[in-house]
Motif scaffolding. Structure first.
Motif, PDB file in Angstrom:
ATOM      1  N   PHE A  58       0.838  -1.206   0.000  1.00  0.00           N
ATOM      2  CA  PHE A  58       0.000   0.000   0.000  1.00  0.00           C
ATOM      3  C   PHE A  58       0.871   1.253   0.000  1.00  0.00           C
ATOM      4  O   PHE A  58       0.628   2.200  -0.755  1.00  0.00           O
ATOM      5  CB  PHE A  58      -0.924  -0.016   1.209  1.00  0.00           C
ATOM      6  N   ARG A  59       1.898   1.280   0.825  1.00  0.00           N
ATOM      7  CA  ARG A  59       2.805   2.433   0.822  1.00  0.00           C
ATOM      8  C   ARG A  59       3.491   2.574  -0.532  1.00  0.00           C
ATOM      9  O   ARG A  59       3.745   3.693  -0.996  1.00  0.00           O
ATOM     10  CB  ARG A  59       3.850   2.272   1.927  1.00  0.00           C
ATOM     11  N   ARG A  81      16.176   2.870  -4.553  1.00  0.00           N
ATOM     12  CA  ARG A  81      16.204   4.108  -3.775  1.00  0.00           C
ATOM     13  C   ARG A  81      16.029   3.827  -2.287  1.00  0.00           C
ATOM     14  O   ARG A  81      15.036   3.227  -1.842  1.00  0.00           O
ATOM     15  CB  ARG A  81      15.113   5.061  -4.260  1.00  0.00           C
ATOM     16  N   ALA A  82      16.985   4.296  -1.509  1.00  0.00           N
ATOM     17  CA  ALA A  82      16.966   4.055  -0.067  1.00  0.00           C
ATOM     18  C   ALA A  82      15.758   4.693   0.603  1.00  0.00           C
ATOM     19  O   ALA A  82      15.171   4.131   1.527  1.00  0.00           O
ATOM     20  CB  ALA A  82      18.262   4.579   0.567  1.00  0.00           C
ATOM     21  N   SER A  83      15.380   5.887   0.150  1.00  0.00           N
ATOM     22  CA  SER A  83      14.240   6.568   0.771  1.00  0.00           C
ATOM     23  C   SER A  83      12.945   5.808   0.531  1.00  0.00           C
ATOM     24  O   SER A  83      12.073   5.760   1.406  1.00  0.00           O
ATOM     25  CB  SER A  83      14.119   7.994   0.224  1.00  0.00           C
ATOM     26  N   PHE A  84      12.802   5.189  -0.637  1.00  0.00           N
ATOM     27  CA  PHE A  84      11.614   4.386  -0.931  1.00  0.00           C
ATOM     28  C   PHE A  84      11.595   3.142  -0.049  1.00  0.00           C
ATOM     29  O   PHE A  84      10.548   2.755   0.491  1.00  0.00           O
ATOM     30  CB  PHE A  84      11.592   3.987  -2.406  1.00  0.00           C
ATOM     31  N   ARG A  85      12.745   2.501   0.084  1.00  0.00           N
ATOM     32  CA  ARG A  85      12.836   1.314   0.942  1.00  0.00           C
ATOM     33  C   ARG A  85      12.471   1.673   2.380  1.00  0.00           C
ATOM     34  O   ARG A  85      11.722   0.951   3.051  1.00  0.00           O
ATOM     35  CB  ARG A  85      14.261   0.751   0.909  1.00  0.00           C
ATOM     36  N   ARG A  86      13.017   2.784   2.842  1.00  0.00           N
ATOM     37  CA  ARG A  86      12.765   3.207   4.220  1.00  0.00           C
ATOM     38  C   ARG A  86      11.271   3.461   4.439  1.00  0.00           C
ATOM     39  O   ARG A  86      10.704   3.061   5.441  1.00  0.00           O
ATOM     40  CB  ARG A  86      13.576   4.470   4.526  1.00  0.00           C
ATOM     41  N   PHE A  87      10.635   4.147   3.494  1.00  0.00           N
ATOM     42  CA  PHE A  87       9.219   4.474   3.625  1.00  0.00           C
ATOM     43  C   PHE A  87       8.349   3.213   3.671  1.00  0.00           C
ATOM     44  O   PHE A  87       7.371   3.153   4.416  1.00  0.00           O
ATOM     45  CB  PHE A  87       8.787   5.363   2.462  1.00  0.00           C
TER      46      PHE A  87
END
Length: 310
Positions: A58-59, A81-87
């Motif tokens: 969903f995220r 992308r690290a920011s996508f993984r983190r989110f």
């Protein structure tokens, strides 16, 4: 059902890129465990494989909406992308979903009608942040072309006085006057009248209801009054000479100054979120696409409203 376990690394002590900070702020806006409860029984697994956590998927769909990504581009970005993984909750070393996982997940959301449930759950939490001031409501509708004229059997044609006819769907939307958050949304075929879904999107005690002339009929205005609101719609004609005409023009100008705020919602959806044209076929999937855009917009808008003025 078998489900993959994903574990986010402890990244709190690491410096975060500026571009990723807004995703972290958005992640902090919601109690995601409450959202996850609506997804607990959803599985997007291929046969014989463990399923990906539905909250992570969903995220991922929210990320795809914000960045106007196809399933292929979303899978690539999530892997890279690290920011996508983190989110989404993936650690740096973990595998991420392939394209087909998003297809299966969307199919389950549509089959279970969870797009509406998720929109309402997210909206309730954001309204709890105190950014919505219920002084008034803006209602309007916008046309959304279908993904294919030939293959989309659900879509319908709609004419327009100043533009080419559109084959597709229509999003009927109600927003808060002051904050500009989407409070309700319904999706119908393009040939449905703008005011036809007013009963579905209009909240109780809406205050002044700002709308264009499509909502100026007696039926729509009676409905607004029955909900405890005050019709504040654009008028198209009057009797009484120059003085009456001047009053009508002043009234219409006052209505339009407020009503135009909803165009920012539609503009963001179409300009930034790729809703100039539907990606997927069918009315049910159109509803999912539009509600994803509404959730994505409300999250970004709430973050803006909560940030201190510079």
């Amino acid at each position: 059902m078998a489900r993959r376990r994903i574990g986010q690394e402890d990244l709190i002590a690491r410096p975060e890129p500026r571009a990723a900070s807004s995703l972290s702020e958005i992640a902090a806006l919601l109690d995601w465990s409450a959202i996850d409860r609506h997804l607990i029984d959803v599985s997007a697994a291929a046969k014989g494989e463990p399923g990906w956590p539905p909250l992570a998927l969903f995220r991922s769909l929210l990320l795809a909406t914000w960045h106007d990504l196809s399933d292929v581009r979303l899978a690539e970005a999530l892997d890279d992308r690290a920011s996508f993984r983190r989110f989404c909750g993936f650690a740096a070393h973990e595998a991420t979903p392939e394209r087909t996982a998003f297809v299966r997940f969307r199919r389950e959301l549509v089959r279970r009608g969870l797009d509406r449930v998720l929109f309402e759950a997210v909206t309730r939490q954001l309204e709890g942040k105190g950014v919505t001031v219920r002084a008034g409501t803006i209602v309007d509708a916008t046309l959304l072309p279908s993904a294919s004229i030939r293959a989309d059997a659900d879509a319908r044609w709609a004419g327009h006085r100043r533009r080419k006819p559109t084959h597709g769907y229509k999003a009927h939307v109600a927003t808060d006057e002051a904050a500009g958050l989407v409070r309700a949304v319904e999706v119908a075929t393009a040939n449905v009248h703008d005011a036809a879904e007013l009963a579905a999107v209009l909240p109780d005690e809406p205050g002044k209801v700002y709308a264009d002339s499509a909502f100026a009929g007696r039926k729509a205005e009676d409905l607004i009054r029955a909900r405890g609101g005050i019709p504040w719609t654009v008028g198209t004609g009057t009797w009484g000479g120059a003085e009456a005409l001047a009053r009508l023009q002043a009234h219409n100008a006052a209505v339009r100054r407020v009503r135009c705020r909803i165009e920012k919602v539609f503009g963001t959806w179409k300009r930034s979120y790729g809703r100039r044209r539907m990606r997927w076929l069918g009315l049910a999937k159109a509803g999912l696409q539009v509600r994803l855009a509404a959730m994505a917009y409300n999250l970004r808008r709430t973050l803006t409203l909560l940030r201190p003025a510079a």
